[in-house]
Design a protein around this motif. Structure first.
Motif, PDB file in Angstrom:
ATOM      1  N   ALA A  48       3.666  -3.703  -3.334  1.00  9.40           N
ATOM      2  CA  ALA A  48       3.495  -2.438  -4.056  1.00  9.40           C
ATOM      3  C   ALA A  48       4.782  -1.619  -4.041  1.00  9.40           C
ATOM      4  O   ALA A  48       5.514  -1.618  -3.044  1.00  9.40           O
ATOM      5  N   PRO A  49       5.085  -0.902  -5.140  1.00 10.23           N
ATOM      6  CA  PRO A  49       6.281  -0.048  -5.170  1.00 10.23           C
ATOM      7  C   PRO A  49       6.243   1.000  -4.053  1.00 10.23           C
ATOM      8  O   PRO A  49       5.201   1.603  -3.788  1.00 10.23           O
ATOM      9  N   GLY A  50       7.361   1.172  -3.398  1.00 10.19           N
ATOM     10  CA  GLY A  50       7.457   2.194  -2.368  1.00 10.19           C
ATOM     11  C   GLY A  50       6.944   1.789  -0.999  1.00 10.19           C
ATOM     12  O   GLY A  50       6.949   2.614  -0.073  1.00 10.19           O
ATOM     13  N   PHE A  51       6.526   0.527  -0.833  1.00  9.41           N
ATOM     14  CA  PHE A  51       6.050   0.101   0.492  1.00  9.41           C
ATOM     15  C   PHE A  51       7.153   0.258   1.523  1.00  9.41           C
ATOM     16  O   PHE A  51       8.279  -0.197   1.334  1.00  9.41           O
ATOM     17  N   ASP A  52       6.819   0.906   2.625  1.00 13.42           N
ATOM     18  CA  ASP A  52       7.802   1.159   3.678  1.00 13.42           C
ATOM     19  C   ASP A  52       7.091   1.152   5.032  1.00 13.42           C
ATOM     20  O   ASP A  52       6.333   2.068   5.343  1.00 13.42           O
ATOM     21  N   PRO A  53       7.304   0.115   5.838  1.00 11.48           N
ATOM     22  CA  PRO A  53       6.611   0.031   7.128  1.00 11.48           C
ATOM     23  C   PRO A  53       7.346   0.716   8.273  1.00 11.48           C
ATOM     24  O   PRO A  53       6.968   0.555   9.435  1.00 11.48           O
ATOM     25  N   ARG A  54       8.384   1.500   7.975  1.00  7.51           N
ATOM     26  CA  ARG A  54       9.227   2.022   9.052  1.00  7.51           C
ATOM     27  C   ARG A  54       8.474   2.879  10.054  1.00  7.51           C
ATOM     28  O   ARG A  54       8.758   2.840  11.257  1.00  7.51           O
ATOM     29  N   ASP A  55       7.505   3.687   9.584  1.00  9.18           N
ATOM     30  CA  ASP A  55       6.808   4.546  10.544  1.00  9.18           C
ATOM     31  C   ASP A  55       5.984   3.727  11.523  1.00  9.18           C
ATOM     32  O   ASP A  55       5.854   4.074  12.700  1.00  9.18           O
ATOM     33  N   VAL A  56       5.444   2.591  11.049  1.00 13.36           N
ATOM     34  CA  VAL A  56       4.698   1.685  11.931  1.00 13.36           C
ATOM     35  C   VAL A  56       5.649   1.001  12.913  1.00 13.36           C
ATOM     36  O   VAL A  56       5.412   0.976  14.126  1.00 13.36           O
ATOM     37  N   VAL A  57       6.718   0.437  12.393  1.00 13.31           N
ATOM     38  CA  VAL A  57       7.671  -0.302  13.225  1.00 13.31           C
ATOM     39  C   VAL A  57       8.300   0.616  14.264  1.00 13.31           C
ATOM     40  O   VAL A  57       8.389   0.259  15.459  1.00 13.31           O
ATOM     41  N   GLU A  58       8.726   1.803  13.848  1.00 13.81           N
ATOM     42  CA  GLU A  58       9.405   2.706  14.784  1.00 13.81           C
ATOM     43  C   GLU A  58       8.475   3.138  15.910  1.00 13.81           C
ATOM     44  O   GLU A  58       8.888   3.194  17.082  1.00 13.81           O
ATOM     45  N   PHE A  59       7.215   3.439  15.588  1.00 15.86           N
ATOM     46  CA  PHE A  59       6.276   3.844  16.635  1.00 15.86           C
ATOM     47  C   PHE A  59       5.957   2.673  17.559  1.00 15.86           C
ATOM     48  O   PHE A  59       5.972   2.811  18.796  1.00 15.86           O
ATOM     49  N   SER A  60       5.683   1.524  16.983  1.00 10.25           N
ATOM     50  CA  SER A  60       5.362   0.344  17.793  1.00 10.25           C
ATOM     51  C   SER A  60       6.513  -0.040  18.702  1.00 10.25           C
ATOM     52  O   SER A  60       6.315  -0.360  19.886  1.00 10.25           O
ATOM     53  N   GLU A  61       7.734  -0.010  18.176  1.00 11.68           N
ATOM     54  CA  GLU A  61       8.894  -0.384  18.978  1.00 11.68           C
ATOM     55  C   GLU A  61       9.179   0.657  20.059  1.00 11.68           C
ATOM     56  O   GLU A  61       9.630   0.315  21.159  1.00 11.68           O
ATOM     57  N   LEU A  62       8.904   1.924  19.773  1.00 15.64           N
ATOM     58  CA  LEU A  62       9.036   2.958  20.800  1.00 15.64           C
ATOM     59  C   LEU A  62       8.125   2.643  21.982  1.00 15.64           C
ATOM     60  O   LEU A  62       8.563   2.631  23.146  1.00 15.64           O
ATOM     61  N   VAL A  63       6.855   2.371  21.688  1.00  7.92           N
ATOM     62  CA  VAL A  63       5.886   2.059  22.743  1.00  7.92           C
ATOM     63  C   VAL A  63       6.287   0.773  23.472  1.00  7.92           C
ATOM     64  O   VAL A  63       6.255   0.699  24.707  1.00  7.92           O
ATOM     65  N   ALA A  64       6.682  -0.235  22.706  1.00  9.66           N
ATOM     66  CA  ALA A  64       7.046  -1.519  23.314  1.00  9.66           C
ATOM     67  C   ALA A  64       8.238  -1.364  24.252  1.00  9.66           C
ATOM     68  O   ALA A  64       8.236  -1.903  25.367  1.00  9.66           O
ATOM     69  N   HIS A  65       9.258  -0.634  23.828  1.00 13.69           N
ATOM     70  CA  HIS A  65      10.458  -0.516  24.664  1.00 13.69           C
ATOM     71  C   HIS A  65      10.219   0.396  25.866  1.00 13.69           C
ATOM     72  O   HIS A  65      10.873   0.216  26.905  1.00 13.69           O
TER      73      HIS A  65
END
Length: 366
Positions: A305-322
């Protein structure tokens, strides 16, 4: 009446080289091992390689559409055939870069340049096979002789991952991948994942969006689906729980607005909300080094889909993971102390304790 608590594994089990070698043989070579996603090898000749604690395994899509697994070792002189931890396409055949011996996608030896046809019995020199099975688009390999398939084996998992088949994960596709190197034993990481007594201290952002975790609980009171509600009825694995990504089809309202997680023995974490599945592959490199490979999976039409951007998911998940990786490295430093004969499991440490028991049973089996 208070108790001394249930003991953890001995301290040396988290760092001793001889224990790690025992684990290779009795755990990782005798269990279904998460190797990657089937959609990373969709066409005949597509392949991926995976490191199974020092053994390189090649998984290839055959002309019949089936995935097959082999040791990534040429039958001629033992050369590594494909590069480790990669994916690609073998055009026409799988060819060894040393002497150009070539193999069909089913592992049969079909080419031996500069060697006369009657010199060798090609039919006896196929690549050494490895069992492969797929569940919900996730590829697993087994270096032993499995008694049952992956799905059947999941009936024995403590976290009951079969309940997440409603997410139709075989239809999902990878939108993003991260790779992290952690200086900690793989068991330290698994035990940490399975409890939330650390969550209020280590994960302030996570407990803000999933209040159940603030209580040190991994499951929400009154629920039997192993889920926890997202603050405000959100459906995203984000810092606010809000997301513009649509909820996956077929989920109930409760499934759509909750966080779920499963630790699948021995080397997989699976985290879900109504909009994303996050699959982490645990790659033990040594007794004190683990590589974590995380794939972020979404519906294909969402990715397109146009405009798909998973950054908010990735950034939050990686914050928790690290945050977890940092605290696990600190724990790794501590378990090396001569004073640490063993730790203790409290009442809310039930899942780490159950992991411990399954691990002990695996190590002690004949």
């Amino acid at each position: 009446m208070t108790s001394a608590g249930r003991p953890t594994l001995p301290g040396r089990d988290y760092h001793a080289p001889d224990v790690f070698e025992l684990e290779r043989e009795k755990v990782f070579f005798r269990e279904w091992y998460y190797a990657g996603r089937a959609d990373h090898a969709p066409e005949p000749g597509d392949f991926l390689t995976v490191d199974v604690v020092g053994e390189s395994i090649l998984v290839v899509r055959g002309k019949d559409g089936e995935l097959r697994g082999f040791y990534n070792v040429c039958r001629h002189r033992g050369s590594r055939i494909c590069d480790p931890e990669t994916q690609g396409h073998a055009k026409g055949a799988i060819k060894c870069p040393y002497h150009a011996w070539s193999y069909a996608y089913d592992g049969q030896l079909i080419g031996t340049p500069l060697i006369a046809p009657d010199e060798l019995d090609r039919s006896s020199l196929s690549l050494w096979p490895v069992s492969v099975d797929v569940w919900e688009g996730f590829v697993f390999v087994h270096l032993g002789e499995p008694d049952e398939g992956v799905r059947e084996s999941f009936e024995h998992q403590n976290d009951k991952p079969l309940q997440y088949e409603a997410w139709r994960m075989d239809e999902l596709r990878t939108a993003h991948r991260t790779v992290s190197e952690v200086q900690a034993n793989w068991k330290v990481l698994v035990e940490n994942y399975n409890e939330c007594l650390h969550c209020p201290t280590v994960h302030p952002e996570l407990v803000a969006v999933a209040p159940t975790f603030r209580k040190g609980l991994v499951f929400e009171d009154g629920r039997d689906d192993w889920g926890v509600s997202i603050e405000g009825g959100g459906a995203g694995y984000t810092a606010t729980g809000a997301t513009t990504i649509p909820v996956m089809p077929g989920l109930t309202e409760q499934q759509a607005t909750s966080m779920y997680g499963a630790s699948i023995f021995p080397n997989m974490f699976l985290d879900l909300t109504g909009t994303v599945a996050i699959a982490t592959r645990i790659l033990p490199r040594g007794p004190e080094h683990t590589t974590m490979v995380t794939d972020y999976l979404f519906r294909p039409e969402v990715i397109a889909a146009p405009g798909f951007d998973p950054r908010d998911v990735v950034e939050f998940s990686e914050l928790v993971a690290h945050q977890d990786y940092t605290i696990c490295e600190r724990a790794q430093q501590g378990v090396r102390s001569r004073a640490f004969t063993h730790g203790v499991y409290a009442e809310k440490d039930e899942l780490p304790y159950l992991f411990n028991e399954r691990y002990r049973a695996a190590i002690e089996r004949p």
